[in-house]
Each structure stands twice: as C-alpha cells, then as structure tokens.
Write a protein that holds these residues in place. Structure first.
Motif, PDB file in Angstrom:
ATOM      1  N   MET A 156       0.669  -1.217  -0.057  1.00  0.00           N
ATOM      2  CA  MET A 156      -0.073   0.059   0.010  1.00  0.00           C
ATOM      3  C   MET A 156       0.927   1.136  -0.111  1.00  0.00           C
ATOM      4  O   MET A 156       0.558   2.117  -0.618  1.00  0.00           O
ATOM      5  CB  MET A 156      -0.843  -0.064   1.296  1.00  0.00           C
ATOM      6  CG  MET A 156      -2.311  -0.632   0.816  1.00  0.00           C
ATOM      7  SD  MET A 156      -3.499  -0.156   2.114  1.00  0.00           S
ATOM      8  CE  MET A 156      -2.921  -1.543   3.132  1.00  0.00           C
ATOM      9  N   GLN A 159       3.308   1.493  -3.349  1.00  0.00           N
ATOM     10  CA  GLN A 159       2.898   1.847  -4.566  1.00  0.00           C
ATOM     11  C   GLN A 159       2.303   3.105  -4.933  1.00  0.00           C
ATOM     12  O   GLN A 159       2.215   3.369  -5.927  1.00  0.00           O
ATOM     13  CB  GLN A 159       1.492   0.754  -4.739  1.00  0.00           C
ATOM     14  CG  GLN A 159       1.516  -0.657  -4.820  1.00  0.00           C
ATOM     15  CD  GLN A 159       2.319  -0.799  -6.067  1.00  0.00           C
ATOM     16  OE1 GLN A 159       1.333  -0.927  -7.183  1.00  0.00           O
ATOM     17  NE2 GLN A 159       3.253  -1.512  -6.559  1.00  0.00           N
ATOM     18  N   PRO A 177       9.230   1.452  -2.330  1.00  0.00           N
ATOM     19  CA  PRO A 177       8.910   0.951  -3.516  1.00  0.00           C
ATOM     20  C   PRO A 177       9.844  -0.180  -4.312  1.00  0.00           C
ATOM     21  O   PRO A 177       9.270  -0.803  -4.851  1.00  0.00           O
ATOM     22  CB  PRO A 177       9.204   2.217  -4.513  1.00  0.00           C
ATOM     23  CG  PRO A 177       9.004   3.463  -3.609  1.00  0.00           C
ATOM     24  CD  PRO A 177       9.740   2.967  -2.186  1.00  0.00           C
ATOM     25  N   ARG A 178      11.066  -0.166  -3.492  1.00  0.00           N
ATOM     26  CA  ARG A 178      11.783  -1.458  -4.120  1.00  0.00           C
ATOM     27  C   ARG A 178      11.272  -2.556  -3.548  1.00  0.00           C
ATOM     28  O   ARG A 178      11.470  -3.820  -4.086  1.00  0.00           O
ATOM     29  CB  ARG A 178      13.136  -0.993  -3.930  1.00  0.00           C
ATOM     30  CG  ARG A 178      13.776  -0.070  -4.902  1.00  0.00           C
ATOM     31  CD  ARG A 178      15.157  -0.049  -5.125  1.00  0.00           C
ATOM     32  NE  ARG A 178      15.804   0.713  -6.153  1.00  0.00           N
ATOM     33  CZ  ARG A 178      15.679   1.811  -6.411  1.00  0.00           C
ATOM     34  NH1 ARG A 178      15.311   2.823  -5.351  1.00  0.00           N
ATOM     35  NH2 ARG A 178      15.874   2.521  -7.501  1.00  0.00           N
ATOM     36  N   LEU A 184       5.564  -7.825  -5.527  1.00  0.00           N
ATOM     37  CA  LEU A 184       4.856  -8.081  -6.728  1.00  0.00           C
ATOM     38  C   LEU A 184       5.491  -8.801  -7.749  1.00  0.00           C
ATOM     39  O   LEU A 184       5.039  -9.820  -8.315  1.00  0.00           O
ATOM     40  CB  LEU A 184       4.464  -6.650  -7.256  1.00  0.00           C
ATOM     41  CG  LEU A 184       3.388  -5.951  -6.378  1.00  0.00           C
ATOM     42  CD1 LEU A 184       3.534  -4.406  -6.886  1.00  0.00           C
ATOM     43  CD2 LEU A 184       2.025  -6.671  -6.447  1.00  0.00           C
ATOM     44  N   TRP A 185       6.732  -8.507  -8.066  1.00  0.00           N
ATOM     45  CA  TRP A 185       7.509  -9.388  -9.399  1.00  0.00           C
ATOM     46  C   TRP A 185       7.841 -10.810  -8.948  1.00  0.00           C
ATOM     47  O   TRP A 185       7.906 -11.507  -9.707  1.00  0.00           O
ATOM     48  CB  TRP A 185       8.884  -8.554  -9.542  1.00  0.00           C
ATOM     49  CG  TRP A 185       8.386  -7.395 -10.566  1.00  0.00           C
ATOM     50  CD1 TRP A 185       8.036  -6.283 -10.134  1.00  0.00           C
ATOM     51  CD2 TRP A 185       8.476  -7.431 -11.864  1.00  0.00           C
ATOM     52  NE1 TRP A 185       8.359  -5.258 -11.226  1.00  0.00           N
ATOM     53  CE2 TRP A 185       8.291  -6.125 -12.575  1.00  0.00           C
ATOM     54  CE3 TRP A 185       8.713  -8.230 -12.811  1.00  0.00           C
ATOM     55  CZ2 TRP A 185       8.045  -5.730 -13.509  1.00  0.00           C
ATOM     56  CZ3 TRP A 185       8.848  -7.914 -14.333  1.00  0.00           C
ATOM     57  CH2 TRP A 185       8.401  -6.529 -14.809  1.00  0.00           C
ATOM     58  N   ASN A 188       4.600 -12.378  -5.354  1.00  0.00           N
ATOM     59  CA  ASN A 188       3.002 -12.499  -5.870  1.00  0.00           C
ATOM     60  C   ASN A 188       3.200 -13.301  -7.176  1.00  0.00           C
ATOM     61  O   ASN A 188       2.258 -13.967  -7.406  1.00  0.00           O
ATOM     62  CB  ASN A 188       2.820 -10.876  -6.111  1.00  0.00           C
ATOM     63  CG  ASN A 188       1.743 -10.930  -7.098  1.00  0.00           C
ATOM     64  OD1 ASN A 188       0.552 -11.180  -6.952  1.00  0.00           O
ATOM     65  ND2 ASN A 188       1.951 -10.328  -8.271  1.00  0.00           N
ATOM     66  N   THR A 189       4.022 -13.057  -8.114  1.00  0.00           N
ATOM     67  CA  THR A 189       4.119 -13.542  -9.209  1.00  0.00           C
ATOM     68  C   THR A 189       4.100 -15.131  -8.990  1.00  0.00           C
ATOM     69  O   THR A 189       3.418 -15.888  -9.755  1.00  0.00           O
ATOM     70  CB  THR A 189       5.349 -13.412 -10.200  1.00  0.00           C
ATOM     71  OG1 THR A 189       5.383 -12.089 -10.292  1.00  0.00           O
ATOM     72  CG2 THR A 189       5.556 -14.094 -11.495  1.00  0.00           C
ATOM     73  N   TYR A 192       0.614 -16.508  -7.721  1.00  0.00           N
ATOM     74  CA  TYR A 192      -0.328 -16.140  -8.595  1.00  0.00           C
ATOM     75  C   TYR A 192      -0.194 -17.208  -9.602  1.00  0.00           C
ATOM     76  O   TYR A 192      -1.276 -17.916 -10.166  1.00  0.00           O
ATOM     77  CB  TYR A 192      -0.267 -14.642  -9.221  1.00  0.00           C
ATOM     78  CG  TYR A 192      -1.638 -14.323  -9.933  1.00  0.00           C
ATOM     79  CD1 TYR A 192      -2.770 -14.143  -9.211  1.00  0.00           C
ATOM     80  CD2 TYR A 192      -1.690 -14.561 -11.267  1.00  0.00           C
ATOM     81  CE1 TYR A 192      -3.996 -13.694  -9.853  1.00  0.00           C
ATOM     82  CE2 TYR A 192      -2.851 -14.292 -11.847  1.00  0.00           C
ATOM     83  CZ  TYR A 192      -3.902 -13.987 -11.405  1.00  0.00           C
ATOM     84  OH  TYR A 192      -5.048 -13.966 -12.018  1.00  0.00           O
ATOM     85  N   ARG A 193       0.944 -17.772  -9.905  1.00  0.00           N
ATOM     86  CA  ARG A 193       1.111 -18.757 -11.145  1.00  0.00           C
ATOM     87  C   ARG A 193       0.633 -19.914 -10.397  1.00  0.00           C
ATOM     88  O   ARG A 193      -0.004 -20.873 -11.074  1.00  0.00           O
ATOM     89  CB  ARG A 193       2.599 -18.792 -11.521  1.00  0.00           C
ATOM     90  CG  ARG A 193       2.998 -17.705 -12.549  1.00  0.00           C
ATOM     91  CD  ARG A 193       4.264 -18.213 -13.234  1.00  0.00           C
ATOM     92  NE  ARG A 193       4.454 -17.123 -14.167  1.00  0.00           N
ATOM     93  CZ  ARG A 193       5.894 -16.677 -14.418  1.00  0.00           C
ATOM     94  NH1 ARG A 193       6.604 -17.221 -13.405  1.00  0.00           N
ATOM     95  NH2 ARG A 193       6.006 -15.718 -15.181  1.00  0.00           N
ATOM     96  N   TYR A 200      -6.708 -22.791 -14.090  1.00  0.00           N
ATOM     97  CA  TYR A 200      -6.629 -23.305 -15.507  1.00  0.00           C
ATOM     98  C   TYR A 200      -7.138 -24.784 -15.722  1.00  0.00           C
ATOM     99  O   TYR A 200      -7.673 -25.249 -16.640  1.00  0.00           O
ATOM    100  CB  TYR A 200      -5.488 -22.910 -16.171  1.00  0.00           C
ATOM    101  CG  TYR A 200      -5.431 -21.568 -16.675  1.00  0.00           C
ATOM    102  CD1 TYR A 200      -6.244 -20.722 -17.205  1.00  0.00           C
ATOM    103  CD2 TYR A 200      -4.052 -20.535 -16.373  1.00  0.00           C
ATOM    104  CE1 TYR A 200      -6.358 -19.354 -17.373  1.00  0.00           C
ATOM    105  CE2 TYR A 200      -4.276 -19.368 -16.623  1.00  0.00           C
ATOM    106  CZ  TYR A 200      -5.366 -18.677 -17.075  1.00  0.00           C
ATOM    107  OH  TYR A 200      -5.334 -17.380 -17.386  1.00  0.00           O
TER     108      TYR A 200
END
Lengths: 221, 288
Positions: A156, A159, A177-178, A184-185, A188-189, A192-193, A200
């Motif tokens: 929060m 961002q 921010p870093r 996120l990169w 989270n990635t 989420y995958r 799927y």
C-alpha cells in the motif's frame, strides 16, 4: 432433436476453434482452409453476441413488466428501469440517426451528467468500504496473518509516492517502492502462477464438459 | 490508558468515512508535491512506444467506463499524449459500448493540443463485441471485422487505415481497462508475437505481473500510480500527478488505521487475559 442439433453445433464450433488454433495455416504446402473461415465465424459470433444482448433486454422487460403488472413490492423501481432504458435508447437512436443540438443536449444530460457520476459514485463507495473493512479485518492473530498484514502495508505504501518519501533517507534497496516491487514481481508472481495453474486445470475440465455437452443444465426443456 | 488503547480498535465506521473523505479532499485543495518512483513496468510501456515504427499503427482497446474513470482516464490520456507527440497513428476500439465515447473524448482533447486530425493521425473503430472470437478474427483481417469506423466511414476511405490489413500492421496493442483482456496475450501475442501492453486498475494489477515476468506483456501501467509515473516520463503534470497525492494520503490513512486496529486488538486481548486470570485467581481463593 432440438437438443441434438444444439449439441452438434457446440461440438463442431469448439472443434473448429481448437483445430484452427493448433494447426498451421498450411501443411506441406496444402492449406487447411480453417483460417479462411475465422473472420466469418467471428462475425457470426458477434451477431450472436448482439442477439444475447437483445435477449437480455427482453428478459429484463418481461421480469420488470410482471412486477409492475402485479404491483409487487419494489414495482416503482421497475418503472424507473423502463424510464431509464427507454430514455437512453431513444436518445441514442436520435443522436445517431437524427443528430440535432437538442438531442445532443439531452444525451449529454443523460450520459455525462447522470450515468457517469452514478457509475463513479458506486465505484467511489468502494474506497470507503475498503478502508473500514481493512480496519476491521486485518488483525495480527497468527503468523500467516502477520505476513499478510505486513505485506499489504508495504504494498500500500510502496505503490504510492508517499512510500518513497517516507523511506527516502534509507539505502535504495530497502526503500518501500523497491521492497514492494520485489513482493509483486517475485513473491506475488510465484503465488499467482500456482493459483492460476489450479484454476486453468479446472477451466480445461469445465471447457471439455461444455464442449462435449456433458455439463448439467445444457439440456433443452 | 488501557481503555483508550482498547477504544483504538473500535473506531466508529462513520469516523473512518469522514477521515477517508478528508484524506481525498484536502490534498486536492492544498497542493502537495511528492517524489515519484519510476517503476520497471511503467518504463516498459514508455520504451515500447518510444520504439514503435511510424509506418504501423497502435491499437488502443479502451474497455472502461465511468466506474473506472479515475484510473483509466489519466492512463489513456498519458498514452495518447505520447503517441501524438511521437507522431504514431492509433486506432481506438472498445469491447464495451461506453468505452469508445471516453476514448474519443480524450483523443479529441489531446489531438486539439497537438494539432492532430481525425482519420490522419487517429481513428475510432467503435464498439467491437465478440471477445476472443472477435480478437482472433481481428488479428487475421481487420477490415473483414471492422468495415466502417464509428462515424460510418469505410475503413479504406480513412487515410491512416490504408494499407492496414492485419495484425502485422499493428506495432502495439494497448489494453486499457479495469481488467484488460488476457485474450490479447493468448490469441495475438502468443500466436503472432505482437507487442502487448496493459493499463489496468491498481486492484487487479497483481494478476498481470506473471505476464510481465514471462515477457508476454511488455509493460503495465498500474492505476493512477502508472499514469503519474508516465506523466513524469513525458515531463507533464496532468490528472495522474494530481490524483496520486490523494491516493497516497488514503493509503497512508488505511495503514495507520490497520496499526490502530491492531493496537486496540492486542490491548483488548491482554485485558481479557488479565480478566480471566483474575477470575481464576478468585476462583482458586474461594476454593481454598
């Protein structure tokens, strides 16, 4: 009979899109002819889409019409629906086929002065609800909850510019921010995958059931 | 003191609403400047537009309406300003009826500023229903799917659309929506290798990072933050820069509220524990 026709169309439609996607346009110099039909097929689907919108409109009119006819509770809102629908429909038709300054003004009132603020208001309310729900729900009860709350706070603040401003004196690698970008990169990635793999797999199963008309509720009554 | 700490976890929701409203309104009245960090994802969109060839067009999928105007409007404006500045032609389309109107409004505003003309520098293809099927067909034959623009002009009569036949004539697809359609990745980027960039709302942006990481997405504008960063890259200060400050304040307020709620929660927990211990001790004494 009707049911069989629907099932055959579903099977053929699905088969066409599947083969068109997986097969090349040409095999050993011979065209598969599949890609030549992609535009007409797309146009057919666009027409069907329009029919679906029309069907939705008829369905809504029948439901609200019944409510008004029987004066069921909330019938006044059904009248509001008819007024709104007709006003927007007539104005849009006139604006497209008979554009005059009066019609344009009326359209501006309906769309710019009414529809847009209403849409924005509904979405804006989310900000208030999100603030109160975050206040009530984000409690550090367990280790997992602590990880979630800390990550949420980092994201929060990271961002938005205030996160950079608050940590501007720290070494750049630990500025908010870093850290937020790392979450996120990377974290989270990965998560989420993993979730998407599961989703799927389920989607493939559902698609196969729909394609082969095995899904319940596809029978015509 | 203990009571006060417990009360921190029980703030009335109407007080929170009021605080949120103040956090939004005050920064809009009192101008505050905050430093902006340019993220990798925003830089990706900027770089790809910087390298777009002038003989191809960019397709803007403006699938958003009033509800998401706060985020998607500044994003669309920033991207259009960049395209018009660079002299890259673009076509607007939408997968919802309302989207084309918003796209047109912004394009007209930006075109006026940069002296660009409809049909030569930009055009509006209108509302295109059909989702995945439409996207697949559009990639194969643009003029087969869209015969006329929103004004009813045949595409062949629009100067900028002459020679634009299929996806090979499009250098970039920019999906601007609350949740941009992943069909652009499945049926266009995956099949033809066309560059795809997204401008999404902040709330769903976490779902886009796997595609950025895999290289399927070449860039992403995340909500108002993305728009503000893009404006910084362009050297302008428009709506994105203006809106990011209230958003910053609301985020800060929510974090503060979460901290207060947890202080209250722990104080209450401690109080209950002490009460239980007191009851047990009393019970023990009575037992004796």
């Amino acid at each position: 009979m009707k049911e069989r026709v629907v099932k055959i169309i579903t099977l053929l439609g699905g088969l066409y899109y599947f083969l068109e996607f997986v097969l090349p346009q040409e095999i050993k110099g011979h065209t598969t002819y599949l890609s030549s039909f992609i535009v007409p097929m797309g146009n057919i689907l666009m027409v069907l889409w329009a029919f679906a919108v029309g069907l939705g409109l008829i369905n809504l009119s029948i439901t609200h019409g019944k409510k008004v006819k029987k004066l069921e509770p909330g019938w006044i809102y059904s009248i509001a629906f008819f007024i709104a629908m007709l006003a927007m429909m007539v104005t849009c038709f006139l604006d497209t086929y008979h554009p005059t300054s009066l019609v344009r003004q009326f359209y501006e009132i309906l769309f710019t002065r009414m529809y847009m603020p209403l849409g924005a208001t509904i979405f804006s309310l989310l900000a208030l609800f999100m603030a109160t729900s975050a206040y009530r729900a984000m409690r550090v009860r367990t280790f997992e909850a602590t990880v979630m709350v800390v990550s949420a706070c980092i994201i929060m603040l990271g961002q938005v510019p205030i996160g950079l401003w608050m940590t501007r004196t720290l070494p750049s690698c630990i500025q908010l921010p870093r850290v937020s970008a790392w979450l996120l990169w990377i974290a989270n990635t990965a998560a989420y995958r993993a979730v998407m793999f599961g989703i799927y797999m389920g989607m493939i199963a559902v698609a196969l059931r729909l394609w082969l008309s095995l899904e319940k509720g596809m029978e015509l009554r | 003191m203990k009571e006060f700490l417990v009360k921190l976890g029980k703030i009335d929701r109407r007080v929170i609403y009021l605080l949120v409203i103040l956090a939004v309104v005050i920064p809009l009245i009192v101008k505050i400047r905050l430093p902006i960090f340019i993220s990798r994802e925003t830089n990706g969109v900027y770089t790809i537009i910087e390298h777009c060839p002038e003989d191809k067009i960019v397709l803007l999928d403006c699938t958003w309406d009033a509800g998401n105007r706060g985020e998607n409007w500044p994003q669309t404006e920033a991207v259009m300003v960049h395209l018009m500045r660079k002299g890259i032609k673009f076509a607007i389309m939408s997968r919802i009826p309302q989207g084309t109107g918003f796209g047109r409004e912004i394009a007209e505003k930006v075109a006026k500023k940069y002296g660009k003309k409809y049909g030569i520098d930009w055009c509006n293809l209108g509302y295109l229903p059909g989702e995945a099927a439409m996207i697949q067909a559009l990639a194969k034959d643009i003029k087969g799917v869209v015969k006329k623009d929103i004004k009813g002009t045949p595409l062949d009569s629009i100067p900028m659309m002459q020679g634009i036949e299929d996806i090979r004539d499009i250098s970039l697809i920019c999906g601007i929506a609350y949740w941009p359609s992943e069909d652009w990745l499945r049926f266009v980027q995956g099949v033809y290798g066309t560059n795809v960039a997204f401008c999404s709302s902040a709330i769903v942006s976490s779902a886009m990072y796997p595609f950025l990481d895999s290289g399927q997405l070449c860039g992403l504008l995340v909500g108002v933050r993305g728009a503000a960063e893009y404006e910084r890259l362009l050297g302008t200060e428009e709506l994105g820069t203006e809106l990011i400050v209230p958003q910053s304040m609301v985020h800060l307020l929510i974090v503060v509220l979460i901290v207060l709620a947890n202080i209250g929660f722990w104080a209450e927990r401690r109080e209950k524990k002490e009460e239980r211990r007191g009851i047990r001790d009393e019970g023990g004494e009575t037992g004796k």
